[in-house]
Motif scaffolding. Structure first.
Motif, PDB file in Angstrom:
ATOM      1  N   GLY A 143      22.979   0.377  42.320  1.00  0.00           N
ATOM      2  CA  GLY A 143      24.138   0.462  42.425  1.00  0.00           C
ATOM      3  C   GLY A 143      24.929  -0.592  41.307  1.00  0.00           C
ATOM      4  O   GLY A 143      26.056  -0.661  41.256  1.00  0.00           O
ATOM      5  N   LEU A 144      24.000  -0.931  40.234  1.00  0.00           N
ATOM      6  CA  LEU A 144      24.337  -1.911  39.645  1.00  0.00           C
ATOM      7  C   LEU A 144      25.246  -1.291  38.400  1.00  0.00           C
ATOM      8  O   LEU A 144      26.464  -1.897  38.001  1.00  0.00           O
ATOM      9  CB  LEU A 144      23.214  -2.664  38.732  1.00  0.00           C
ATOM     10  N   ALA A 145      24.991  -0.086  37.680  1.00  0.00           N
ATOM     11  CA  ALA A 145      25.686   0.448  36.784  1.00  0.00           C
ATOM     12  C   ALA A 145      27.031   1.241  37.381  1.00  0.00           C
ATOM     13  O   ALA A 145      28.107   1.293  36.586  1.00  0.00           O
ATOM     14  CB  ALA A 145      24.837   1.411  36.131  1.00  0.00           C
ATOM     15  N   ILE A 146      26.990   1.722  38.606  1.00  0.00           N
ATOM     16  CA  ILE A 146      27.854   2.737  39.015  1.00  0.00           C
ATOM     17  C   ILE A 146      29.288   2.112  39.328  1.00  0.00           C
ATOM     18  O   ILE A 146      30.259   2.624  38.940  1.00  0.00           O
ATOM     19  CB  ILE A 146      27.474   3.665  40.173  1.00  0.00           C
ATOM     20  N   LEU A 147      29.173   0.714  40.190  1.00  0.00           N
ATOM     21  CA  LEU A 147      30.542   0.105  40.303  1.00  0.00           C
ATOM     22  C   LEU A 147      31.312  -0.244  39.045  1.00  0.00           C
ATOM     23  O   LEU A 147      32.617  -0.139  38.992  1.00  0.00           O
ATOM     24  CB  LEU A 147      30.255  -1.063  41.368  1.00  0.00           C
ATOM     25  N   PRO A 148      30.470  -1.005  38.229  1.00  0.00           N
ATOM     26  CA  PRO A 148      31.289  -1.148  36.883  1.00  0.00           C
ATOM     27  C   PRO A 148      31.769  -0.123  36.211  1.00  0.00           C
ATOM     28  O   PRO A 148      32.989  -0.204  35.810  1.00  0.00           O
ATOM     29  CB  PRO A 148      30.340  -1.807  36.126  1.00  0.00           C
ATOM     30  N   THR A 149      30.814   1.053  36.283  1.00  0.00           N
ATOM     31  CA  THR A 149      31.451   2.385  35.892  1.00  0.00           C
ATOM     32  C   THR A 149      32.988   2.699  36.383  1.00  0.00           C
ATOM     33  O   THR A 149      33.797   3.053  35.971  1.00  0.00           O
ATOM     34  CB  THR A 149      30.659   3.302  35.897  1.00  0.00           C
ATOM     35  N   VAL A 150      32.905   2.682  37.862  1.00  0.00           N
ATOM     36  CA  VAL A 150      34.220   3.151  38.583  1.00  0.00           C
ATOM     37  C   VAL A 150      35.187   2.109  38.244  1.00  0.00           C
ATOM     38  O   VAL A 150      36.518   2.559  38.070  1.00  0.00           O
ATOM     39  CB  VAL A 150      33.827   2.761  40.087  1.00  0.00           C
ATOM     40  N   LEU A 151      35.029   0.882  38.418  1.00  0.00           N
ATOM     41  CA  LEU A 151      35.963   0.045  37.946  1.00  0.00           C
ATOM     42  C   LEU A 151      36.922  -0.023  36.740  1.00  0.00           C
ATOM     43  O   LEU A 151      37.910   0.170  36.214  1.00  0.00           O
ATOM     44  CB  LEU A 151      35.615  -1.710  37.944  1.00  0.00           C
ATOM     45  N   VAL A 152      35.759   0.431  35.497  1.00  0.00           N
ATOM     46  CA  VAL A 152      36.332   0.542  34.133  1.00  0.00           C
ATOM     47  C   VAL A 152      37.145   2.008  34.228  1.00  0.00           C
ATOM     48  O   VAL A 152      38.229   1.953  33.480  1.00  0.00           O
ATOM     49  CB  VAL A 152      35.196   0.433  33.213  1.00  0.00           C
ATOM     50  N   ALA A 153      36.609   2.967  34.763  1.00  0.00           N
ATOM     51  CA  ALA A 153      37.241   4.016  34.716  1.00  0.00           C
ATOM     52  C   ALA A 153      38.537   4.087  35.304  1.00  0.00           C
ATOM     53  O   ALA A 153      39.650   4.687  34.939  1.00  0.00           O
ATOM     54  CB  ALA A 153      36.317   5.281  35.380  1.00  0.00           C
ATOM     55  N   GLY A 154      38.667   3.414  36.437  1.00  0.00           N
ATOM     56  CA  GLY A 154      39.970   3.128  36.997  1.00  0.00           C
ATOM     57  C   GLY A 154      41.003   2.710  36.219  1.00  0.00           C
ATOM     58  O   GLY A 154      42.299   2.903  36.005  1.00  0.00           O
ATOM     59  N   ALA A 155      40.523   1.472  35.532  1.00  0.00           N
ATOM     60  CA  ALA A 155      41.437   0.935  34.573  1.00  0.00           C
ATOM     61  C   ALA A 155      41.688   1.791  33.321  1.00  0.00           C
ATOM     62  O   ALA A 155      42.913   1.858  32.839  1.00  0.00           O
ATOM     63  CB  ALA A 155      40.728  -0.349  34.063  1.00  0.00           C
ATOM     64  N   LEU A 156      40.905   2.532  33.093  1.00  0.00           N
ATOM     65  CA  LEU A 156      41.077   3.508  31.792  1.00  0.00           C
ATOM     66  C   LEU A 156      42.043   4.641  32.142  1.00  0.00           C
ATOM     67  O   LEU A 156      43.110   5.399  31.735  1.00  0.00           O
ATOM     68  CB  LEU A 156      39.929   4.341  31.223  1.00  0.00           C
ATOM     69  N   ALA A 157      41.965   4.907  33.540  1.00  0.00           N
ATOM     70  CA  ALA A 157      43.115   5.974  34.263  1.00  0.00           C
ATOM     71  C   ALA A 157      44.472   5.322  34.068  1.00  0.00           C
ATOM     72  O   ALA A 157      45.514   6.168  33.569  1.00  0.00           O
ATOM     73  CB  ALA A 157      42.714   6.285  35.790  1.00  0.00           C
ATOM     74  N   VAL A 158      44.581   4.143  34.327  1.00  0.00           N
ATOM     75  CA  VAL A 158      45.827   3.377  34.123  1.00  0.00           C
ATOM     76  C   VAL A 158      46.344   3.360  32.592  1.00  0.00           C
ATOM     77  O   VAL A 158      47.479   3.645  32.250  1.00  0.00           O
ATOM     78  CB  VAL A 158      45.936   1.814  34.401  1.00  0.00           C
ATOM     79  N   PHE A 159      45.631   3.175  31.709  1.00  0.00           N
ATOM     80  CA  PHE A 159      45.756   3.073  30.490  1.00  0.00           C
ATOM     81  C   PHE A 159      46.059   4.753  29.902  1.00  0.00           C
ATOM     82  O   PHE A 159      47.099   4.877  29.140  1.00  0.00           O
ATOM     83  CB  PHE A 159      44.594   2.807  29.378  1.00  0.00           C
ATOM     84  N   ALA A 160      45.329   5.813  30.265  1.00  0.00           N
ATOM     85  CA  ALA A 160      45.996   6.933  30.050  1.00  0.00           C
ATOM     86  C   ALA A 160      47.106   7.389  30.565  1.00  0.00           C
ATOM     87  O   ALA A 160      47.750   8.108  29.873  1.00  0.00           O
ATOM     88  CB  ALA A 160      44.668   7.838  30.598  1.00  0.00           C
ATOM     89  N   TYR A 161      47.235   7.189  31.755  1.00  0.00           N
ATOM     90  CA  TYR A 161      48.637   7.410  32.304  1.00  0.00           C
ATOM     91  C   TYR A 161      49.845   6.880  31.503  1.00  0.00           C
ATOM     92  O   TYR A 161      50.683   7.453  31.326  1.00  0.00           O
ATOM     93  CB  TYR A 161      48.773   6.909  33.654  1.00  0.00           C
ATOM     94  N   LEU A 162      49.796   5.392  31.166  1.00  0.00           N
ATOM     95  CA  LEU A 162      50.466   4.937  30.442  1.00  0.00           C
ATOM     96  C   LEU A 162      51.043   5.252  29.005  1.00  0.00           C
ATOM     97  O   LEU A 162      51.990   5.578  28.418  1.00  0.00           O
ATOM     98  CB  LEU A 162      50.616   3.314  30.450  1.00  0.00           C
TER      99      LEU A 162
END
Length: 361
Positions: free
Chosen positions: A200-219
């Motif tokens: 689980g070390l890599a997947i949750l940071p990936t999820v968190l960063v992807a979620g933040a990038l979703a915000v940037f993409a939307y804006l």
């Protein structure tokens, strides 16, 4: 797919179907769809991997506590890719070029990782593809994406370097955009792969960063928000929000089975693909430096390997007990769950710092 269907129904059957044209609604449906797909097919895929004896090969020079993990099903990243692809195709506007680019880079890089995983299993060791071959094909994909973005750019902002935490500071890169984009995509891909060493070390940071990038993409894809926040307006980039949240949903579904003690490992098929996905989205929405901040855990892991190799070649001594960095803390006596959760906490903090760049200008 469904975006076009609901648009047709809204125009010819019932206007209420227009609700599905809203990006926020499709993003919500995208994350839920990817999550449900991952949760539903996860057990079946794990059983199938076990039947095929697709088990993890453990490094002989790694921590001895990992020896018990030998034989745990790997290549579980295929579960993520299936969920992401299906959800993205279902809820995005398929006329959007950025969606196809991001999905193409992700799946092609995942194919490279899949070949690497297959070779490891076939030959019964942890080496897989040679580093040179893997890097070559990653570079081909990244350069192709970089060339495409450069030669289809219609505004200078689409190839300029945005300096975060500063107002209206964008540095024109010209042709240097191509090697820079290549570096971000390939570097991000390999950084996530290096981090994928604990449950689980890599997947949750990936999820968190992807979620933040979703915000940037939307804006970034919304003219009013982009103008208000002082970030580049990239027409069409908003659709990447659905792609990013599909990564979030698929990643959370995978974490259900990958959390300590893991029932399945991601393998290179997942790690290389997810890193490339983060990299290409960051390049499109012009947030490469923010990706560097939010993905600080990935950066630390990569730098630790570079420092370890460099120091050993120059002095014959090691800086860390073992690289990547998570193994160093393991050998210092930290239990695996402690290393994992603390790295997750660091990522939460870094993602918040990255999101703060939207207002700190």
């Amino acid at each position: 797919m469904l975006y076009s269907l609901f648009d047709f129904l809204a125009q010819h059957v019932y206007g209420g179907f227009h609700v599905f044209s809203y990006l926020t609604m499709r993003a919500i449906l995208g994350v839920l769809t990817a999550l449900m797909i991952a949760l539903m097919i996860g057990p079946r895929m794990i059983r199938r991997l076990m039947q095929m004896n697709i088990g993890q090969q453990i490094r002989s020079d790694g921590p001895r506590s990992h020896l018990s993990k030998a034989g745990t099903p790997t290549m579980g990243g295929a579960l993520i890719l299936v969920a992401v692809a299906f959800s993205t195709l279902l809820w995005t506007d398929l006329d959007n070029r950025y969606v196809w680019l991001a999905l193409g880079v992700t799946l092609l890089t995942g194919f490279i990782g899949g070949v690497d995983d297959f070779r490891k299993l076939r030959y019964g060791n942890s080496r897989g593809l040679s580093a040179r071959s893997k890097f070559l094909w990653q570079s081909v994909i990244a350069f192709a994406a970089a060339f495409y973005l450069f030669y289809t750019a219609s505004e200078p902002a689409q190839t300029a370097l945005l300096l975060p935490y500063s107002k209206d500071v964008m540095i024109p890169m010209g042709g240097f955009f191509i090697p820079f984009a290549w570096l971000v995509i390939v570097g991000s891909s390999n950084a996530v792969n290096l981090t994928d060493g604990l449950d689980g070390l890599a997947i949750l940071p990936t999820v968190l960063v992807a979620g933040a990038l979703a915000v940037f993409a939307y804006l970034t894809g919304n003219f009013k928000f982009a103008h208000y926040l002082g970030i580049p307006y990239i027409p069409g980039s908003g659709e990447l929000a659905v792609f990013c949240v599909s990564l979030v949903g698929a990643g959370l579904g995978f974490l259900w089975y990958n959390t300590y003690p893991a029932q399945v490992f991601m393998g290179d098929i997942g790690a290389l693909a997810l890193g490339a996905a983060l990299g290409v989205v960051a390049v499109i929405v012009r947030q490469e430096l923010i990706l560097f901040v939010m993905g600080g855990v990935f950066v630390m892991e990569t730098v630790s390997v570079m420092l370890q190799v460099g120091a050993y070649k120059l002095t014959g001594k090691r800086i860390f007990k073992m690289a990547p960095l998570h193994h160093h803390f393991e050998l210092k006596g930290w239990p695996e769950p402690r290393v994992i959760v603390r790295f997750w906490i660091i990522t939460v903090i870094l993602v918040l710092i990255g999101l703060a760049s939207l207002k700190v200008r």
